[in-house]
Scaffold this motif. Structure first.
Motif, short mmCIF file in Angstrom:
data_model
loop_
_atom_site.label_atom_id
_atom_site.label_comp_id
_atom_site.label_asym_id
_atom_site.label_seq_id
_atom_site.Cartn_x
_atom_site.Cartn_y
_atom_site.Cartn_z
N UNK A 84 0.80 -1.23 0.00
CA UNK A 84 0.00 0.00 0.00
C UNK A 84 0.84 1.28 0.00
N UNK A 85 2.16 1.17 0.16
CA UNK A 85 3.00 2.36 0.18
C UNK A 85 2.97 3.05 -1.18
N UNK A 86 2.92 4.38 -1.14
CA UNK A 86 2.80 5.20 -2.35
C UNK A 86 3.87 4.87 -3.39
N UNK A 87 5.12 4.71 -2.96
CA UNK A 87 6.22 4.46 -3.90
C UNK A 87 6.07 3.14 -4.63
N UNK A 88 5.47 2.16 -3.98
CA UNK A 88 5.25 0.86 -4.62
C UNK A 88 4.14 0.98 -5.67
N UNK A 89 3.05 1.61 -5.31
CA UNK A 89 1.93 1.77 -6.24
C UNK A 89 2.35 2.60 -7.45
N UNK A 90 3.05 3.70 -7.20
CA UNK A 90 3.50 4.55 -8.31
C UNK A 90 4.46 3.81 -9.24
N UNK A 91 5.21 2.86 -8.70
CA UNK A 91 6.17 2.11 -9.52
C UNK A 91 5.49 1.23 -10.56
N UNK A 92 4.28 0.78 -10.26
CA UNK A 92 3.63 -0.18 -11.15
C UNK A 92 2.42 0.44 -11.89
N UNK A 93 2.04 1.67 -11.53
CA UNK A 93 0.88 2.31 -12.17
C UNK A 93 0.97 2.39 -13.69
N UNK A 98 -4.19 -4.22 -3.57
CA UNK A 98 -3.35 -3.75 -2.46
C UNK A 98 -3.34 -4.83 -1.37
N UNK A 99 -2.14 -5.15 -0.89
CA UNK A 99 -2.01 -6.15 0.17
C UNK A 99 -1.04 -5.62 1.23
N UNK A 100 -1.55 -5.39 2.43
CA UNK A 100 -0.75 -4.89 3.54
C UNK A 100 0.39 -5.81 3.94
N UNK A 101 0.32 -7.08 3.56
CA UNK A 101 1.41 -8.01 3.89
C UNK A 101 2.68 -7.70 3.11
N UNK A 102 2.58 -6.84 2.09
CA UNK A 102 3.73 -6.50 1.26
C UNK A 102 4.44 -5.22 1.71
N UNK A 103 4.00 -4.63 2.84
CA UNK A 103 4.68 -3.43 3.35
C UNK A 103 6.08 -3.79 3.80
N UNK A 104 6.94 -2.78 3.82
CA UNK A 104 8.31 -3.01 4.24
C UNK A 104 8.37 -3.47 5.69
N UNK A 130 1.70 -14.53 0.99
CA UNK A 130 1.18 -13.91 -0.23
C UNK A 130 1.57 -14.76 -1.45
N UNK A 131 2.84 -15.14 -1.52
CA UNK A 131 3.33 -15.91 -2.68
C UNK A 131 2.67 -17.28 -2.73
N UNK A 132 2.52 -17.95 -1.61
CA UNK A 132 1.88 -19.27 -1.61
C UNK A 132 0.43 -19.18 -2.06
N UNK A 133 -0.27 -18.12 -1.67
CA UNK A 133 -1.64 -17.93 -2.14
C UNK A 133 -1.67 -17.74 -3.66
N UNK A 134 -0.69 -17.02 -4.17
CA UNK A 134 -0.61 -16.81 -5.63
C UNK A 134 -0.33 -18.14 -6.32
N UNK A 135 0.60 -18.91 -5.79
CA UNK A 135 0.91 -20.21 -6.39
C UNK A 135 -0.31 -21.14 -6.41
N UNK A 136 -1.23 -20.93 -5.48
CA UNK A 136 -2.41 -21.78 -5.40
C UNK A 136 -3.62 -21.23 -6.14
#
Length: 182
Positions: free
Chosen positions: A51-60, A72-78, A120-126
């Motif tokens: 959810x950090x602004x710099x992450x979202x702006x990087x992929x927008x 947005x997934x809060x588990x991906x915060x630094x 997060x990654x395991x959920x994606x793999x599944x």
């Protein structure tokens, strides 16, 4: 039957700082456009971001180009190393790679942070998607890669760039990774 899943791990582009609301620098915005070009030949199913602004702006720019909504997934915060200012934070960070359970005041251990991003990654793999991009931060990214290769530690973190891209590939039940951004 061989099942192939790709999870592209993106470290955000150059930012103005480390606070949760730090925005990309002018160079960071240019890098975000470069990232969208980098991914233009890859069929992307999902984009999940910190959810950090710099992450979202990087992929927008890529999300806009592909017309994909950024999840947005809060588990991906630094990872928070400590809520207290630590002058020798790099030494403390190095030590936290060596001692998985070490915690500093108000902070999170390497183990706790790693568990968040691995979840997060395991959920994606599944799920059904074949190619997913997740956008996160350097320390958390390093801990994820360390989960699949114990040799990726503090030095690996030091060698990351802004941005950076790795791909985790799951073929049947084996996970490998490769750095794609140079």
């Amino acid at each position: 039957m061989i099942i192939l899943k790709n999870v592209y791990i993106v470290r955000h582009c150059d930012a103005e700082g480390q606070s949760t609301n730090a925005k990309l620098t002018e160079q960071g915005f240019k890098q975000a456009i470069d990232l969208s070009g980098f991914f233009s030949e890859i069929e992307v199913d999902r984009i999940i971001s910190s959810p950090y602004e710099r992450a979202i702006q990087s992929i927008q720019p890529l999300a806009k180009q592909l017309n994909i909504e950024i999840e947005i997934d809060g588990k991906l915060t630094e990872r928070v190393l400590s809520t207290k200012d630590i002058s020798d934070w790099k030494d403390k960070l190095r030590t936290s790679f060596e001692d998985d359970e070490l915690k500093f005041e108000g902070g999170e251990s390497s183990k706790e942070a790693r568990e968040r991003i691995v979840d997060v990654v395991e959920q994606i793999f599944n799920d059904v998607s074949e190619n997913t991009i997740i956008v996160t931060h350097g320390n958390l990214m390093s801990l994820l890669l360390n989960n699949y290769n114990k040799n990726f530690g503090f030095e690996g973190w030091q060698n990351l760039t802004n941005p950076d891209v790795y791909v985790l590939r799951k073929i049947d039940n084996k996970v490998t990774y490769e750095r794609l951004w140079y």
